[in-house]
Scaffold this motif. Structure first.
Motif, PDB file in Angstrom:
ATOM      1  N   LYS A 189       0.817  -1.211   0.000  1.00 15.36           N
ATOM      2  CA  LYS A 189       0.000   0.000   0.000  1.00 15.36           C
ATOM      3  C   LYS A 189       0.854   1.266   0.000  1.00 15.36           C
ATOM      4  CE  LYS A 189      -4.029  -2.045   2.306  1.00 15.36           C
ATOM      5  NZ  LYS A 189      -4.933  -1.989   3.488  1.00 15.36           N
ATOM      6  N   SER A 190       2.101   1.129   0.445  1.00 12.96           N
ATOM      7  CA  SER A 190       2.986   2.294   0.524  1.00 12.96           C
ATOM      8  C   SER A 190       3.919   2.413  -0.683  1.00 12.96           C
ATOM      9  CB  SER A 190       3.834   2.227   1.798  1.00 12.96           C
ATOM     10  OG  SER A 190       4.650   1.062   1.798  1.00 12.96           O
ATOM     11  N   LEU A 191       3.708   1.575  -1.699  1.00 17.42           N
ATOM     12  CA  LEU A 191       4.620   1.542  -2.837  1.00 17.42           C
ATOM     13  C   LEU A 191       4.707   2.894  -3.536  1.00 17.42           C
ATOM     14  CD1 LEU A 191       6.481  -0.233  -4.596  1.00 17.42           C
ATOM     15  CD2 LEU A 191       4.484  -0.749  -6.023  1.00 17.42           C
ATOM     16  N   PHE A 192       3.589   3.604  -3.643  1.00 19.37           N
ATOM     17  CA  PHE A 192       3.560   4.878  -4.344  1.00 19.37           C
ATOM     18  C   PHE A 192       3.483   6.063  -3.368  1.00 19.37           C
ATOM     19  CE2 PHE A 192       1.456   1.657  -7.025  1.00 19.37           C
ATOM     20  CZ  PHE A 192       2.331   1.645  -8.096  1.00 19.37           C
ATOM     21  N   THR A 193       3.979   5.856  -2.161  1.00 22.39           N
ATOM     22  CA  THR A 193       3.967   6.907  -1.138  1.00 22.39           C
ATOM     23  C   THR A 193       5.400   7.314  -0.824  1.00 22.39           C
ATOM     24  OG1 THR A 193       1.942   6.022  -0.148  1.00 22.39           O
ATOM     25  CG2 THR A 193       3.275   7.521   1.201  1.00 22.39           C
ATOM     26  N   PHE A 194       5.683   8.600  -0.871  1.00 20.96           N
ATOM     27  CA  PHE A 194       7.025   9.091  -0.582  1.00 20.96           C
ATOM     28  C   PHE A 194       7.143   9.427   0.907  1.00 20.96           C
ATOM     29  CE2 PHE A 194      10.009  12.711  -0.189  1.00 20.96           C
ATOM     30  CZ  PHE A 194      11.166  12.035  -0.542  1.00 20.96           C
ATOM     31  N   ASP A 195       8.092   8.802   1.563  1.00 26.75           N
ATOM     32  CA  ASP A 195       8.336   9.013   2.995  1.00 26.75           C
ATOM     33  C   ASP A 195       9.500   9.989   3.137  1.00 26.75           C
ATOM     34  OD1 ASP A 195       8.800   8.909   5.696  1.00 26.75           O
ATOM     35  OD2 ASP A 195       8.739   6.717   5.850  1.00 26.75           O
ATOM     36  N   GLU A 196       9.174  11.265   3.197  1.00 21.77           N
ATOM     37  CA  GLU A 196      10.215  12.295   3.254  1.00 21.77           C
ATOM     38  C   GLU A 196      11.060  12.184   4.518  1.00 21.77           C
ATOM     39  OE1 GLU A 196      10.676  17.170   3.031  1.00 21.77           O
ATOM     40  OE2 GLU A 196       8.901  16.182   2.198  1.00 21.77           O
ATOM     41  N   ALA A 197      10.421  11.885   5.650  1.00 22.60           N
ATOM     42  CA  ALA A 197      11.153  11.775   6.916  1.00 22.60           C
ATOM     43  C   ALA A 197      12.218  10.688   6.848  1.00 22.60           C
ATOM     44  CB  ALA A 197      10.172  11.491   8.053  1.00 22.60           C
ATOM     45  N   LYS A 198      11.895   9.588   6.166  1.00 24.09           N
ATOM     46  CA  LYS A 198      12.839   8.484   6.038  1.00 24.09           C
ATOM     47  C   LYS A 198      14.100   8.925   5.292  1.00 24.09           C
ATOM     48  CE  LYS A 198      13.279   4.071   3.511  1.00 24.09           C
ATOM     49  NZ  LYS A 198      14.170   4.602   2.452  1.00 24.09           N
ATOM     50  N   TYR A 199      13.918   9.613   4.182  1.00 27.61           N
ATOM     51  CA  TYR A 199      15.073  10.026   3.391  1.00 27.61           C
ATOM     52  C   TYR A 199      15.879  11.115   4.085  1.00 27.61           C
ATOM     53  CZ  TYR A 199      13.565   7.097  -0.453  1.00 27.61           C
ATOM     54  OH  TYR A 199      13.234   6.002  -1.223  1.00 27.61           O
ATOM     55  N   LYS A 200      15.205  11.997   4.804  1.00 28.20           N
ATOM     56  CA  LYS A 200      15.923  13.026   5.566  1.00 28.20           C
ATOM     57  C   LYS A 200      16.780  12.390   6.650  1.00 28.20           C
ATOM     58  CE  LYS A 200      13.120  17.188   4.945  1.00 28.20           C
ATOM     59  NZ  LYS A 200      12.262  18.193   5.635  1.00 28.20           N
ATOM     60  N   SER A 201      16.229  11.367   7.308  1.00 24.31           N
ATOM     61  CA  SER A 201      16.982  10.684   8.371  1.00 24.31           C
ATOM     62  C   SER A 201      18.201   9.948   7.821  1.00 24.31           C
ATOM     63  CB  SER A 201      16.070   9.704   9.118  1.00 24.31           C
ATOM     64  OG  SER A 201      15.716   8.603   8.288  1.00 24.31           O
ATOM     65  N   GLU A 202      18.157   9.601   6.520  1.00 26.61           N
ATOM     66  CA  GLU A 202      19.277   8.910   5.881  1.00 26.61           C
ATOM     67  C   GLU A 202      20.261   9.889   5.242  1.00 26.61           C
ATOM     68  OE1 GLU A 202      17.601   6.115   3.168  1.00 26.61           O
ATOM     69  OE2 GLU A 202      16.707   4.855   4.736  1.00 26.61           O
ATOM     70  N   GLY A 203      20.009  11.181   5.437  1.00 21.78           N
ATOM     71  CA  GLY A 203      20.946  12.198   4.960  1.00 21.78           C
ATOM     72  C   GLY A 203      20.733  12.661   3.534  1.00 21.78           C
ATOM     73  N   TYR A 204      19.583  12.326   2.942  1.00 21.62           N
ATOM     74  CA  TYR A 204      19.314  12.759   1.572  1.00 21.62           C
ATOM     75  C   TYR A 204      19.016  14.253   1.520  1.00 21.62           C
ATOM     76  CZ  TYR A 204      19.087   8.149  -0.666  1.00 21.62           C
ATOM     77  OH  TYR A 204      19.386   6.930  -1.203  1.00 21.62           O
ATOM     78  N   TYR A 205      19.462  14.887   0.441  1.00 17.61           N
ATOM     79  CA  TYR A 205      19.175  16.303   0.195  1.00 17.61           C
ATOM     80  C   TYR A 205      17.877  16.374  -0.608  1.00 17.61           C
ATOM     81  CZ  TYR A 205      19.815  21.138  -1.313  1.00 17.61           C
ATOM     82  OH  TYR A 205      19.651  22.475  -1.556  1.00 17.61           O
ATOM     83  N   ILE A 206      16.881  17.115  -0.129  1.00 20.37           N
ATOM     84  CA  ILE A 206      15.579  17.219  -0.790  1.00 20.37           C
ATOM     85  C   ILE A 206      15.531  18.504  -1.611  1.00 20.37           C
ATOM     86  CG2 ILE A 206      13.093  17.181  -0.484  1.00 20.37           C
ATOM     87  CD1 ILE A 206      14.439  14.680   0.600  1.00 20.37           C
ATOM     88  N   ILE A 207      15.287  18.367  -2.910  1.00 28.39           N
ATOM     89  CA  ILE A 207      15.204  19.509  -3.812  1.00 28.39           C
ATOM     90  C   ILE A 207      13.768  19.662  -4.286  1.00 28.39           C
ATOM     91  CG2 ILE A 207      16.054  20.528  -5.979  1.00 28.39           C
ATOM     92  CD1 ILE A 207      18.470  18.597  -5.703  1.00 28.39           C
ATOM     93  N   ARG A 208      13.205  20.837  -4.128  1.00 30.15           N
ATOM     94  CA  ARG A 208      11.820  21.092  -4.568  1.00 30.15           C
ATOM     95  C   ARG A 208      11.846  22.069  -5.736  1.00 30.15           C
ATOM     96  NH1 ARG A 208       8.312  19.078  -0.690  1.00 30.15           N
ATOM     97  NH2 ARG A 208       9.279  18.663   1.329  1.00 30.15           N
ATOM     98  N   ASN A 209      11.310  21.640  -6.862  1.00 29.70           N
ATOM     99  CA  ASN A 209      11.260  22.513  -8.049  1.00 29.70           C
ATOM    100  C   ASN A 209       9.856  23.053  -8.269  1.00 29.70           C
ATOM    101  OD1 ASN A 209      13.957  22.137  -8.565  1.00 29.70           O
ATOM    102  ND2 ASN A 209      13.620  20.416  -9.961  1.00 29.70           N
TER     103      ASN A 209
END
Length: 217
Positions: A197-217
């Motif tokens: 059910k979460s396949l098409f859901t983006f977990d922003e908190a997860k990626y932030k906790s892993e050190g990913y840089y989030i870019i919003r265009n």
């Protein structure tokens, strides 16, 4: 008198040619309508494919394998070591090598055919023509040629290979006006899979906790 007969004969020949072209176009459209009806009847689709890009100008060729999950308008595509996901609202491009995620609106101006829309793009905006029939490992693959109505597009033509029995797309060959050729060959076509059910859901908190840089265009 002879020139008049030649003129009448030429007119009859041209009329027959136009009639045959119209019949072929109708036959091609009817097949594509069958494919489309089949595609939208599934709850979801999972495809594994080969993606090949050839550039005639630079004499280069690259080939990679990919996978795509589609559920209505939503999709998740794994290709080139990255993921592209559309949750129905935003497109998320996740690149693990760079530890980056780009979030943006879907691009309406995108012309090229991607794995995420190869199953439905042909529904509008093209002229259709019946093309060759190939035998691929015992399967009859009927090709339909699509020519974009929009002359400003960078796409010259597209060949869509359809399994005559299953009415599933087997191959797509896109030729660009610059001479580039993109080929997507479907190796596996599965439908109505038990997707998370979460396949098409983006977990922003997860990626932030892993050190990913989030870019919003």
């Amino acid at each position: 008198m002879m020139s008049k007969k030649i003129g009448i004969g030429f007119l009859a020949l041209m009329t027959t040619a136009f009639s045959l072209n119209a019949q072929n176009a109708q036959k091609a459209k009817a097949l594509l309508d069958e494919v489309y009806s089949k595609v939208i009847s599934y709850d979801n689709i999972e495809i594994a494919f080969n993606y090949t890009l050839e550039n005639a100008e630079t004499n280069t060729k690259s080939e990679v394998q990919g996978k795509a999950f589609l559920n209505g308008d939503k999709y998740l595509v794994d290709l080139f070591g990255a993921q592209a996901m559309f949750d129905g609202s935003k497109v998320y491009t996740i690149v693990p090598d760079n530890e980056e995620v780009t979030i943006e609106n879907p691009s309406e101006g995108e012309n090229t055919v991607t794995p995420s829309k190869m199953l439905t793009f042909y529904k509008e905006g093209h002229r259709y023509a019946w093309d060759i029939l190939q035998n691929v490992q015992g399967r009859k693959i009927q090709f339909v040629k699509l020519t974009p109505i929009d002359t400003n597009t960078e796409i010259a033509s597209i060949l869509l290979g359809i399994d005559a029995e299953t009415k599933h797309i087997h191959k797509l060959i896109e030729t660009g006006k610059s001479g580039t050729k993109t080929t997507i060959t479907v190796n596996s076509f599965k439908t109505n899979q038990p997707l998370s059910k979460s396949l098409f859901t983006f977990d922003e908190a997860k990626y932030k906790s892993e050190g990913y840089y989030i870019i919003r265009n």
